[in-house]
Scaffold this motif. Structure first.
Motif, PDB file in Angstrom:
ATOM      1  N   LEU A 100       0.641  -1.233  -0.231  1.00  0.00           N
ATOM      2  CA  LEU A 100       0.184  -0.157   0.048  1.00  0.00           C
ATOM      3  C   LEU A 100       0.789   1.316  -0.074  1.00  0.00           C
ATOM      4  CD1 LEU A 100      -2.805  -1.007   2.491  1.00  0.00           C
ATOM      5  CD2 LEU A 100      -2.857  -0.916  -0.091  1.00  0.00           C
ATOM      6  N   SER A 101       2.062   1.066   0.783  1.00  0.00           N
ATOM      7  CA  SER A 101       2.894   2.478   0.713  1.00  0.00           C
ATOM      8  C   SER A 101       4.060   2.325  -0.269  1.00  0.00           C
ATOM      9  CB  SER A 101       3.231   2.559   2.061  1.00  0.00           C
ATOM     10  OG  SER A 101       2.512   2.934   3.049  1.00  0.00           O
TER      11      SER A 101
ATOM     12  N   GLU B 112       8.622   4.832   5.541  1.00  0.00           N
ATOM     13  CA  GLU B 112       7.564   5.757   5.930  1.00  0.00           C
ATOM     14  C   GLU B 112       7.996   7.245   6.335  1.00  0.00           C
ATOM     15  OE1 GLU B 112       4.544   4.942   5.405  1.00  0.00           O
ATOM     16  OE2 GLU B 112       4.192   2.768   5.864  1.00  0.00           O
ATOM     17  N   GLU B 113       7.191   8.130   6.020  1.00  0.00           N
ATOM     18  CA  GLU B 113       7.534   9.628   6.262  1.00  0.00           C
ATOM     19  C   GLU B 113       7.562   9.727   7.918  1.00  0.00           C
ATOM     20  OE1 GLU B 113       5.392  12.273   7.371  1.00  0.00           O
ATOM     21  OE2 GLU B 113       3.822  10.709   7.579  1.00  0.00           O
TER      22      GLU B 113
ATOM     23  N   VAL C 188      18.062   8.187   0.744  1.00  0.00           N
ATOM     24  CA  VAL C 188      16.998   7.654   1.816  1.00  0.00           C
ATOM     25  C   VAL C 188      15.692   8.289   1.251  1.00  0.00           C
ATOM     26  CG1 VAL C 188      16.251   7.280   3.941  1.00  0.00           C
ATOM     27  CG2 VAL C 188      18.702   7.142   3.702  1.00  0.00           C
ATOM     28  N   ALA C 189      14.761   7.698   1.066  1.00  0.00           N
ATOM     29  CA  ALA C 189      13.285   8.177   0.470  1.00  0.00           C
ATOM     30  C   ALA C 189      12.413   7.914   1.356  1.00  0.00           C
ATOM     31  CB  ALA C 189      13.257   8.028  -0.641  1.00  0.00           C
ATOM     32  N   TRP C 190      11.265   8.798   1.533  1.00  0.00           N
ATOM     33  CA  TRP C 190      10.066   8.599   2.255  1.00  0.00           C
ATOM     34  C   TRP C 190       9.014   8.416   1.261  1.00  0.00           C
ATOM     35  CZ3 TRP C 190      11.125  13.325   5.597  1.00  0.00           C
ATOM     36  CH2 TRP C 190      12.197  12.828   6.661  1.00  0.00           C
ATOM     37  N   VAL C 191       8.019   7.626   1.594  1.00  0.00           N
ATOM     38  CA  VAL C 191       6.931   7.593   0.397  1.00  0.00           C
ATOM     39  C   VAL C 191       5.953   8.420   0.948  1.00  0.00           C
ATOM     40  CG1 VAL C 191       4.712   5.900  -0.048  1.00  0.00           C
ATOM     41  CG2 VAL C 191       6.940   4.825   0.360  1.00  0.00           C
TER      42      VAL C 191
ATOM     43  N   THR D 192       5.536   7.675  -6.418  1.00  0.00           N
ATOM     44  CA  THR D 192       6.199   9.170  -5.790  1.00  0.00           C
ATOM     45  C   THR D 192       6.852   8.881  -4.381  1.00  0.00           C
ATOM     46  OG1 THR D 192       3.896   9.377  -4.625  1.00  0.00           O
ATOM     47  CG2 THR D 192       4.118  10.374  -6.990  1.00  0.00           C
ATOM     48  N   ALA D 193       7.709   9.974  -4.225  1.00  0.00           N
ATOM     49  CA  ALA D 193       8.368   9.739  -2.826  1.00  0.00           C
ATOM     50  C   ALA D 193       9.297  11.077  -2.786  1.00  0.00           C
ATOM     51  CB  ALA D 193       9.678   8.844  -2.976  1.00  0.00           C
ATOM     52  N   MET D 194       9.865  11.326  -1.671  1.00  0.00           N
ATOM     53  CA  MET D 194      10.605  12.614  -1.377  1.00  0.00           C
ATOM     54  C   MET D 194      11.951  12.087  -0.526  1.00  0.00           C
ATOM     55  SD  MET D 194       8.720  14.191   1.962  1.00  0.00           S
ATOM     56  CE  MET D 194      10.171  15.575   2.376  1.00  0.00           C
ATOM     57  N   VAL D 195      13.007  12.804  -0.929  1.00  0.00           N
ATOM     58  CA  VAL D 195      14.205  12.429  -0.312  1.00  0.00           C
ATOM     59  C   VAL D 195      14.175  12.850   1.203  1.00  0.00           C
ATOM     60  CG1 VAL D 195      16.873  12.717  -0.375  1.00  0.00           C
ATOM     61  CG2 VAL D 195      15.411  12.482  -2.544  1.00  0.00           C
ATOM     62  N   ALA D 196      14.797  12.050   1.952  1.00  0.00           N
ATOM     63  CA  ALA D 196      15.035  12.308   3.351  1.00  0.00           C
ATOM     64  C   ALA D 196      16.178  13.525   3.530  1.00  0.00           C
ATOM     65  CB  ALA D 196      15.403  11.173   4.474  1.00  0.00           C
TER      66      ALA D 196
END
Length: 475
Positions: free
Chosen positions: A20-21, A154-155, A203-206, A316-320
């Motif tokens: 799901l994530s 996870e974020e 390192v990335a967060w969903v 889609t994701a963002m970089v920590a």
């Protein structure tokens, strides 16, 4: 970034979170390199969907065993090469519980699906109560041995506040710090002993972009063909208003990766979702819906709360912060511009109109309608010219006319996918029918074999392009 096949490590709280994530990005990365997934516990306190499995809700151990099987099937579907439970990794076994358990959660009144809070009866072995440094040290040893290019989790607020999701972010971020540091063994069975430091490049967060999140819900709310009845309660499935958003939803400018999913990735994601039968219901994934939704969704699913959610059409994701850049993440998962990947061109192998041919930018709103009109115009030309020409030098005129119809059939699918294909065949039939009964009386003579062959054969060949392999229609 290194040119070797990228190695990815995904770290998630429960069975189904990897799907799901992380599912869209993990399935994408699995087609580029080696993917390992770590699950922190077995989700023993999760709700259970369906009457046939309802007995598991009263037996946490049985539910944990069942969800272990589900996550095994789901990770295989996503293409994950290795799966581990955190408590099965070696080291520090006397300083942590023999088995991490699900912490549970509850919803504050009026905030279902937005922000969870801890359960009132969290047990001592629950993952959210685990010593963060001990758990992180165990995970750091795996990071040092597998040396991933990308770690995905996870974020910081856990997507929607579940205490295990929040803790998995804490543990993962601490683990990447420890993996990069010069460590002295703390205990005789310290799993980092004999390993070399490894600084994870990215390192990335969903996360989900706010525009896509709201766009998917808006489309799903309008779409009349969506699922209507819950497999769980038998009641009606509803679509959230979207007025309140969970923390996994971020402003668009905070999202560093937005990559279109190929048809094989969407198929893998759908199979993984269906593997989690106790947690996910009403799964429907259709590549054609990507265009219909404006690129925001590829279908829908629901959880035990009977609220429909869009199946994402993009990873889609963002970089920590401090752990790579958007360009680094794009280099691993997308093209050089960070807006697509090799498999995702034209929304995958299906070539759905509405997706940018580079896999990232969406086509203008008029694009799909324009391509459908081109398919219809092609049918008018082919049908009318063929109807006049097919009787020439029989049977050569008929054979040439049918060959032109078949060629146009493939071209119509290239222009506007299956909808263009169906429109093409339908318009050809209408043109022949109109020229027969509204034009010259001798154009079609139904008593002659050649007339029947054209009347029936042209529309049939107009549909034959549907049988062409999807890979023929990549841009």
């Amino acid at each position: 970034m290194s040119q070797h096949a990228p190695r990815t490590l995904g770290v998630f709280a429960h069975p189904d979170d990897e799907t799901l994530s992380g599912g869209p990005l993990l399935a994408t990365m699995a087609r580029r390199g080696h993917v390992t997934v770590v699950t922190t516990n077995r989700g023993e306190r999760g709700e259970v969907i369906g009457a046939d499995l309802a007995h598991l809700a009263q037996d946490h151990q049985a539910l944990g065993r069942h969800r272990t099987q589900e996550v095994g099937a789901a990770t295989a579907a996503l293409g994950v090469a290795e799966h581990h439970f955190l408590d099965e990794l070696p080291g520090l076994t006397t300083r942590r519980p023999p088995r991490y358990t699900d912490s549970g959660m509850r919803w504050p009144e009026g905030q279902t699906g937005v922000r969870a809070i801890p359960a009132e009866d969290v047990e001592g072995h629950a993952f959210s109560r685990a010593d963060t440094d001990i758990s992180a040290r165990v995970l750091a040893a795996l990071i040092r041995t597998t040396r991933p290019d990308l770690v995905l989790t996870e974020e910081p607020d856990g997507g929607y506040g579940h205490p295990d999701h929040v803790q998995v972010n804490r543990v993962t971020m601490r683990a990447v710090e420890l993996a990069a540091a010069d460590l002295e063994p703390l205990f005789p069975d310290d799993p980092t002993t004999g390993t070399q430091p490894w600084r994870v490049p990215v390192v990335a967060w969903v996360v989900y972009p706010q525009s896509r999140f709201r766009g998917g819900l808006d489309w799903l709310r309008r779409y009349k063909g969506r699922a209507g009845i819950s497999e769980h309660t038998g009641g009606l499935l509803a679509v959230p208003t979207g007025e309140q958003t969970p923390t996994i939803v971020r402003p668009d400018h905070q999202v560093d990766l937005d990559v279109g999913l190929s048809a094989p990735v969407l198929d893998a994601l759908a199979q993984a979702m269906r593997s989690h039968k106790t947690q996910i219901q009403a799964v429907h994934v259709d590549q054609a819906l990507v265009a219909e939704s404006g690129g925001h969704a590829a279908g829908w699913f629901a959880l035990s709360n009977d609220m429909l959610r869009p199946v994402p059409a993009r990873a889609t994701a963002m970089v920590a912060p401090g752990w790579g850049s958007a360009a680094d993440l794009a280099g691993l998962a997308g093209d050089e511009d960070g807006v697509g990947n090799d498999d995702a061109g034209a929304a995958g192998e299906e070539g759905v109109p509405g997706q940018g041919r580079g896999g990232g930018e969406q086509d203008p709103r008029w694009y799909t309608g324009f391509m459908l009109s081109m398919a219809a115009l092609l049918a008018i030309l082919v049908g009318s010219i063929g109807t006049v020409f097919y009787r020439w030098e029989m049977p050569f005129g008929l054979l040439l006319s049918l060959l032109v119809v078949l060629t146009g059939s493939v071209l119509a699918r290239a222009l506007a996918d299956r909808r263009g294909q169906l429109l093409y065949a339908g318009v050809i039939f209408l043109v022949i029918f109109a020229m027969t009964y509204l034009g010259r009386a001798d154009v079609i003579v139904t008593g002659e074999a050649i007339g029947v062959a054209w009347l029936l054969g042209a529309p049939a060949l107009g549909l034959l392009g549907l049988a062409a392999p999807r890979r023929w229609f990549r841009d």
